[in-house]
Design a protein around this motif. Sequence first.
Motif, PDB file in Angstrom:
ATOM      1  N   SER A 163       0.840  -1.214   0.002  1.00 38.90           N
ATOM      2  CA  SER A 163       0.121   0.144  -0.042  1.00 38.90           C
ATOM      3  C   SER A 163       0.905   0.997  -0.085  1.00 38.90           C
ATOM      4  O   SER A 163       0.292   2.397  -0.127  1.00 38.90           O
ATOM      5  N   LEU A 164       2.111   1.259   0.217  1.00 44.17           N
ATOM      6  CA  LEU A 164       2.864   2.284   0.203  1.00 44.17           C
ATOM      7  C   LEU A 164       3.393   2.765  -1.002  1.00 44.17           C
ATOM      8  O   LEU A 164       3.457   2.024  -2.114  1.00 44.17           O
ATOM      9  N   THR A 165       3.455   4.115  -1.361  1.00 45.66           N
ATOM     10  CA  THR A 165       3.934   4.653  -2.369  1.00 45.66           C
ATOM     11  C   THR A 165       5.500   4.616  -2.546  1.00 45.66           C
ATOM     12  O   THR A 165       6.252   4.297  -1.682  1.00 45.66           O
ATOM     13  N   PRO A 166       5.820   4.608  -3.881  1.00 46.97           N
ATOM     14  CA  PRO A 166       7.498   4.603  -4.157  1.00 46.97           C
ATOM     15  C   PRO A 166       8.327   5.534  -3.300  1.00 46.97           C
ATOM     16  O   PRO A 166       9.233   5.245  -2.806  1.00 46.97           O
ATOM     17  N   ARG A 167       7.637   6.714  -3.053  1.00 48.98           N
ATOM     18  CA  ARG A 167       8.283   7.795  -2.179  1.00 48.98           C
ATOM     19  C   ARG A 167       8.255   7.114  -0.753  1.00 48.98           C
ATOM     20  O   ARG A 167       9.297   7.442   0.107  1.00 48.98           O
ATOM     21  N   GLU A 168       7.236   6.713  -0.145  1.00 45.94           N
ATOM     22  CA  GLU A 168       6.970   6.055   1.043  1.00 45.94           C
ATOM     23  C   GLU A 168       8.014   4.906   1.263  1.00 45.94           C
ATOM     24  O   GLU A 168       8.913   5.012   2.427  1.00 45.94           O
ATOM     25  N   ILE A 184      17.489  11.941   5.305  1.00 40.10           N
ATOM     26  CA  ILE A 184      16.511  11.413   4.440  1.00 40.10           C
ATOM     27  C   ILE A 184      16.265  12.520   3.394  1.00 40.10           C
ATOM     28  O   ILE A 184      16.175  12.575   2.244  1.00 40.10           O
ATOM     29  N   ALA A 185      15.863  13.502   3.789  1.00 40.50           N
ATOM     30  CA  ALA A 185      15.467  14.823   3.035  1.00 40.50           C
ATOM     31  C   ALA A 185      16.631  15.227   2.066  1.00 40.50           C
ATOM     32  O   ALA A 185      16.164  15.309   1.037  1.00 40.50           O
ATOM     33  N   TYR A 186      17.918  15.290   2.703  1.00 41.73           N
ATOM     34  CA  TYR A 186      18.784  15.694   1.786  1.00 41.73           C
ATOM     35  C   TYR A 186      18.998  14.728   0.683  1.00 41.73           C
ATOM     36  O   TYR A 186      19.169  15.003  -0.500  1.00 41.73           O
ATOM     37  N   ASP A 187      19.004  13.131   0.965  1.00 40.07           N
ATOM     38  CA  ASP A 187      19.361  12.283  -0.011  1.00 40.07           C
ATOM     39  C   ASP A 187      18.077  12.419  -0.970  1.00 40.07           C
ATOM     40  O   ASP A 187      18.542  11.946  -2.123  1.00 40.07           O
ATOM     41  N   LEU A 188      16.973  12.505  -0.600  1.00 44.78           N
ATOM     42  CA  LEU A 188      15.950  12.385  -1.579  1.00 44.78           C
ATOM     43  C   LEU A 188      15.755  14.006  -2.387  1.00 44.78           C
ATOM     44  O   LEU A 188      14.614  14.065  -3.262  1.00 44.78           O
ATOM     45  N   GLY A 189      16.040  15.037  -1.765  1.00 47.67           N
ATOM     46  CA  GLY A 189      16.202  16.174  -2.538  1.00 47.67           C
ATOM     47  C   GLY A 189      14.805  16.866  -2.120  1.00 47.67           C
ATOM     48  O   GLY A 189      14.230  17.648  -2.933  1.00 47.67           O
ATOM     49  N   ILE A 190      14.016  16.585  -1.056  1.00 48.36           N
ATOM     50  CA  ILE A 190      12.740  17.206  -0.395  1.00 48.36           C
ATOM     51  C   ILE A 190      12.996  17.728   0.832  1.00 48.36           C
ATOM     52  O   ILE A 190      13.987  17.405   1.575  1.00 48.36           O
ATOM     53  N   SER A 191      11.833  18.509   1.475  1.00 43.79           N
ATOM     54  CA  SER A 191      11.901  19.141   2.610  1.00 43.79           C
ATOM     55  C   SER A 191      12.057  18.172   3.726  1.00 43.79           C
ATOM     56  O   SER A 191      11.271  17.186   3.520  1.00 43.79           O
ATOM     57  N   VAL A 192      12.494  18.749   5.074  1.00 42.63           N
ATOM     58  CA  VAL A 192      12.178  17.969   6.308  1.00 42.63           C
ATOM     59  C   VAL A 192      10.712  17.723   6.479  1.00 42.63           C
ATOM     60  O   VAL A 192      10.343  16.546   6.900  1.00 42.63           O
ATOM     61  N   LYS A 193       9.948  18.761   6.142  1.00 36.97           N
ATOM     62  CA  LYS A 193       8.574  18.793   6.396  1.00 36.97           C
ATOM     63  C   LYS A 193       7.763  17.590   5.650  1.00 36.97           C
ATOM     64  O   LYS A 193       6.881  16.910   6.183  1.00 36.97           O
ATOM     65  N   THR A 194       8.180  17.510   4.402  1.00 35.53           N
ATOM     66  CA  THR A 194       7.660  16.341   3.601  1.00 35.53           C
ATOM     67  C   THR A 194       7.971  15.204   4.100  1.00 35.53           C
ATOM     68  O   THR A 194       7.305  14.228   4.093  1.00 35.53           O
ATOM     69  N   ILE A 195       9.227  15.047   4.479  1.00 31.80           N
ATOM     70  CA  ILE A 195       9.808  13.614   5.298  1.00 31.80           C
ATOM     71  C   ILE A 195       8.787  13.454   6.488  1.00 31.80           C
ATOM     72  O   ILE A 195       8.414  12.019   6.406  1.00 31.80           O
ATOM     73  N   GLU A 196       8.682  14.342   7.181  1.00 34.54           N
ATOM     74  CA  GLU A 196       7.597  14.188   8.351  1.00 34.54           C
ATOM     75  C   GLU A 196       6.378  13.556   7.942  1.00 34.54           C
ATOM     76  O   GLU A 196       5.955  12.540   8.733  1.00 34.54           O
ATOM     77  N   ILE A 197       5.816  14.306   6.873  1.00 28.87           N
ATOM     78  CA  ILE A 197       4.389  13.600   6.548  1.00 28.87           C
ATOM     79  C   ILE A 197       4.633  12.407   5.744  1.00 28.87           C
ATOM     80  O   ILE A 197       3.693  11.603   6.273  1.00 28.87           O
ATOM     81  N   HIS A 198       5.549  12.122   5.065  1.00 27.24           N
ATOM     82  CA  HIS A 198       5.577  10.647   4.721  1.00 27.24           C
ATOM     83  C   HIS A 198       6.020   9.750   5.686  1.00 27.24           C
ATOM     84  O   HIS A 198       5.295   8.465   5.385  1.00 27.24           O
ATOM     85  N   ARG A 199       6.749  10.099   6.658  1.00 24.31           N
ATOM     86  CA  ARG A 199       6.972   9.272   7.864  1.00 24.31           C
ATOM     87  C   ARG A 199       5.879   8.830   8.721  1.00 24.31           C
ATOM     88  O   ARG A 199       5.652   7.811   8.970  1.00 24.31           O
ATOM     89  N   SER A 200       4.963   9.793   8.633  1.00 22.49           N
ATOM     90  CA  SER A 200       3.603   9.613   9.470  1.00 22.49           C
ATOM     91  C   SER A 200       2.872   8.616   8.783  1.00 22.49           C
ATOM     92  O   SER A 200       2.034   7.729   9.239  1.00 22.49           O
ATOM     93  N   GLN A 201       2.793   8.701   7.218  1.00 23.06           N
ATOM     94  CA  GLN A 201       2.064   7.883   6.421  1.00 23.06           C
ATOM     95  C   GLN A 201       2.233   6.613   6.450  1.00 23.06           C
ATOM     96  O   GLN A 201       1.531   5.684   6.752  1.00 23.06           O
ATOM     97  N   VAL A 202       3.776   6.228   6.456  1.00 22.95           N
ATOM     98  CA  VAL A 202       4.429   5.035   6.373  1.00 22.95           C
ATOM     99  C   VAL A 202       3.897   4.377   7.893  1.00 22.95           C
ATOM    100  O   VAL A 202       3.412   3.187   7.669  1.00 22.95           O
ATOM    101  N   LYS A 203       3.898   4.968   8.908  1.00 23.20           N
ATOM    102  CA  LYS A 203       3.496   4.413  10.222  1.00 23.20           C
ATOM    103  C   LYS A 203       1.869   3.996  10.108  1.00 23.20           C
ATOM    104  O   LYS A 203       1.714   2.845  10.691  1.00 23.20           O
ATOM    105  N   LYS A 204       1.344   4.965   9.556  1.00 25.35           N
ATOM    106  CA  LYS A 204      -0.085   4.740   9.866  1.00 25.35           C
ATOM    107  C   LYS A 204      -0.463   3.435   8.653  1.00 25.35           C
ATOM    108  O   LYS A 204      -1.390   2.664   9.044  1.00 25.35           O
TER     109      LYS A 204
END
Length: 224
Positions: A163-168, A184-204
């Motif tokens: 159910s996870l997206t490729p980014r998740e 992780i944000a640096y490695d993926l080239g996205i913001s820390v805030k976006t990582i926090e959102i993805h992280r929350s979705q992964v746990k959920k």
Amino acid sequence: MAKSVYIVDDNNEFRESTAWLLEGVGYCVKSYADASKAFSELSNKNIEYEEGACILMDVRMPEMSGLDLHDQLNTKGVDIPVIYMTGHASVAVAVEAMKKGAVTYLEKPLDSQMLQTALDSAFSEQYNFKNKKYNKNTESEKVDKKDNEIDKAKVVYQERYSSLTPREIEVLCGIVDGKMNKVIAYDLGISVKTIEIHRSQVKKKMQAKSAADLVKMVLTEKVV
């Protein structure tokens, strides 16, 4: 003869209360406050585990840690399933514990149902232990039942993982590697805030209570 659980923990109160709980449901329990003494006795080749055995041990202990004890037992060829416990959960320790071959990794205070599930998992694998003997059909049936439960846990894991997206999935890999959000944000080239959102979705989606739970799921490929 009852199944044996060896508790290795330097906290006297915790050790005694856990032993009382396990003895109350039929396990044969022996406790050690000192990891070195536990190693001396558990590495004794004359010990036989007719009904199976497992070790329930703390990660952090003075002089010899649970991780070090596990290493020494592995070096001696002592193939007893290990369940780790800790009051200081961290992704790094969870990764190290699981890579050493631990059955699972429990956070203190222990949840009685999660502890029982961990013990069921440990004993379901005991037929691989060289001193374990299953001569009765009823015992074989119990093993088959536990194996089926483990298979179901793997199926559920795959369903959640799919159910996870490729980014998740990329974020999940970063978590398992023990990386901080900013890395992780640096490695993926996205913001820390976006990582926090993805992280929350992964746990959920994975229905994990913590990052340590995620690590256990990924490294065992089954739900915890």
